[in-house]
Scaffold this motif. Structure first.
Motif, PDB file in Angstrom:
ATOM      1  N   ALA A   1     -29.317  12.011 -10.057  1.00 21.40           N
ATOM      2  CA  ALA A   1     -30.269  13.106  -9.857  1.00 21.40           C
ATOM      3  C   ALA A   1     -30.928  13.495 -11.173  1.00 21.40           C
ATOM      4  O   ALA A   1     -32.139  13.757 -11.225  1.00 21.40           O
ATOM      5  CB  ALA A   1     -29.558  14.306  -9.244  1.00 21.40           C
ATOM      6  N   LEU A   2     -30.156  13.530 -12.235  1.00 21.59           N
ATOM      7  CA  LEU A   2     -30.703  13.870 -13.552  1.00 21.59           C
ATOM      8  C   LEU A   2     -31.693  12.806 -14.016  1.00 21.59           C
ATOM      9  O   LEU A   2     -32.771  13.128 -14.531  1.00 21.59           O
ATOM     10  CB  LEU A   2     -29.581  14.031 -14.568  1.00 21.59           C
ATOM     11  N   ALA A   3     -31.346  11.542 -13.822  1.00 19.23           N
ATOM     12  CA  ALA A   3     -32.251  10.455 -14.210  1.00 19.23           C
ATOM     13  C   ALA A   3     -33.555  10.522 -13.421  1.00 19.23           C
ATOM     14  O   ALA A   3     -34.641  10.328 -13.977  1.00 19.23           O
ATOM     15  CB  ALA A   3     -31.568   9.108 -14.008  1.00 19.23           C
ATOM     16  N   ALA A   4     -33.469  10.821 -12.117  1.00 21.60           N
ATOM     17  CA  ALA A   4     -34.673  10.926 -11.295  1.00 21.60           C
ATOM     18  C   ALA A   4     -35.534  12.106 -11.750  1.00 21.60           C
ATOM     19  O   ALA A   4     -36.762  12.000 -11.805  1.00 21.60           O
ATOM     20  CB  ALA A   4     -34.286  11.091  -9.821  1.00 21.60           C
ATOM     21  N   PHE A   5     -34.899  13.222 -12.080  1.00 18.83           N
ATOM     22  CA  PHE A   5     -35.630  14.391 -12.560  1.00 18.83           C
ATOM     23  C   PHE A   5     -36.360  14.076 -13.869  1.00 18.83           C
ATOM     24  O   PHE A   5     -37.542  14.398 -14.036  1.00 18.83           O
ATOM     25  CB  PHE A   5     -34.654  15.545 -12.768  1.00 18.83           C
ATOM     26  N   LEU A   6     -35.664  13.420 -14.798  1.00 15.89           N
ATOM     27  CA  LEU A   6     -36.284  13.074 -16.078  1.00 15.89           C
ATOM     28  C   LEU A   6     -37.400  12.037 -15.907  1.00 15.89           C
ATOM     29  O   LEU A   6     -38.445  12.125 -16.554  1.00 15.89           O
ATOM     30  CB  LEU A   6     -35.220  12.557 -17.045  1.00 15.89           C
ATOM     31  N   ALA A   7     -37.179  11.067 -15.019  1.00 16.31           N
ATOM     32  CA  ALA A   7     -38.219  10.056 -14.774  1.00 16.31           C
ATOM     33  C   ALA A   7     -39.455  10.691 -14.147  1.00 16.31           C
ATOM     34  O   ALA A   7     -40.594  10.341 -14.499  1.00 16.31           O
ATOM     35  CB  ALA A   7     -37.666   8.959 -13.862  1.00 16.31           C
ATOM     36  N   GLY A   8     -39.257  11.648 -13.251  1.00 12.92           N
ATOM     37  CA  GLY A   8     -40.395  12.354 -12.666  1.00 12.92           C
ATOM     38  C   GLY A   8     -41.168  13.140 -13.705  1.00 12.92           C
ATOM     39  O   GLY A   8     -42.399  13.143 -13.705  1.00 12.92           O
ATOM     40  N   GLY A   9     -40.465  13.795 -14.602  1.00 12.63           N
ATOM     41  CA  GLY A   9     -41.135  14.531 -15.675  1.00 12.63           C
ATOM     42  C   GLY A   9     -41.905  13.611 -16.606  1.00 12.63           C
ATOM     43  O   GLY A   9     -43.020  13.927 -17.033  1.00 12.63           O
ATOM     44  N   LEU A  10     -41.322  12.451 -16.893  1.00 14.19           N
ATOM     45  CA  LEU A  10     -41.995  11.476 -17.745  1.00 14.19           C
ATOM     46  C   LEU A  10     -43.262  10.958 -17.049  1.00 14.19           C
ATOM     47  O   LEU A  10     -44.318  10.855 -17.676  1.00 14.19           O
ATOM     48  CB  LEU A  10     -41.063  10.321 -18.062  1.00 14.19           C
ATOM     49  N   LEU A  11     -43.160  10.675 -15.769  1.00 14.34           N
ATOM     50  CA  LEU A  11     -44.305  10.186 -15.009  1.00 14.34           C
ATOM     51  C   LEU A  11     -45.436  11.211 -14.997  1.00 14.34           C
ATOM     52  O   LEU A  11     -46.604  10.869 -15.218  1.00 14.34           O
ATOM     53  CB  LEU A  11     -43.885   9.846 -13.583  1.00 14.34           C
ATOM     54  N   VAL A  12     -45.105  12.467 -14.789  1.00 15.00           N
ATOM     55  CA  VAL A  12     -46.121  13.515 -14.754  1.00 15.00           C
ATOM     56  C   VAL A  12     -46.759  13.684 -16.128  1.00 15.00           C
ATOM     57  O   VAL A  12     -47.971  13.859 -16.255  1.00 15.00           O
ATOM     58  CB  VAL A  12     -45.508  14.852 -14.258  1.00 15.00           C
ATOM     59  N   SER A  13     -45.942  13.618 -17.200  1.00 18.21           N
ATOM     60  CA  SER A  13     -46.509  13.809 -18.540  1.00 18.21           C
ATOM     61  C   SER A  13     -47.394  12.618 -18.934  1.00 18.21           C
ATOM     62  O   SER A  13     -48.384  12.793 -19.638  1.00 18.21           O
ATOM     63  CB  SER A  13     -45.393  13.991 -19.572  1.00 18.21           C
ATOM     64  N   ILE A  14     -47.066  11.420 -18.478  1.00 19.88           N
ATOM     65  CA  ILE A  14     -47.914  10.259 -18.770  1.00 19.88           C
ATOM     66  C   ILE A  14     -49.222  10.351 -17.987  1.00 19.88           C
ATOM     67  O   ILE A  14     -50.293  10.020 -18.505  1.00 19.88           O
ATOM     68  CB  ILE A  14     -47.157   8.953 -18.437  1.00 19.88           C
TER      69      ILE A  14
END
Length: 63
Positions: free
Chosen positions: A48-61
């Motif tokens: 869940a933490l990895a998915a949350f961080l990946a989503g944040g990275l995707l949005v920031s990119i």
């Protein structure tokens, strides 16, 4: 910074006595049972933490 300076020696003392942060909540007398906190297994929590961080990275990119 002042809160850290005040809490650090108290936390060290409590840890040396075998009592942690959670123990201090009982001393406050709130008496609240926190049964709503889920007991998630470590792999599920890590996923869940990895998915949350990946989503944040995707949005920031994308921004």
């Amino acid at each position: 910074m002042a809160a850290y300076a005040a809490a650090y020696p108290v936390n060290r003392l409590m840890l040396r006595r075998g009592q942690g942060h959670a123990r201090s909540h009982g001393a406050m007398g709130d008496g609240v049972e926190r049964a709503w906190v889920p007991d998630i297994p470590a792999p599920g929590l890590a996923g869940a933490l990895a998915a949350f961080l990946a989503g944040g990275l995707l949005v920031s990119i994308a921004a």
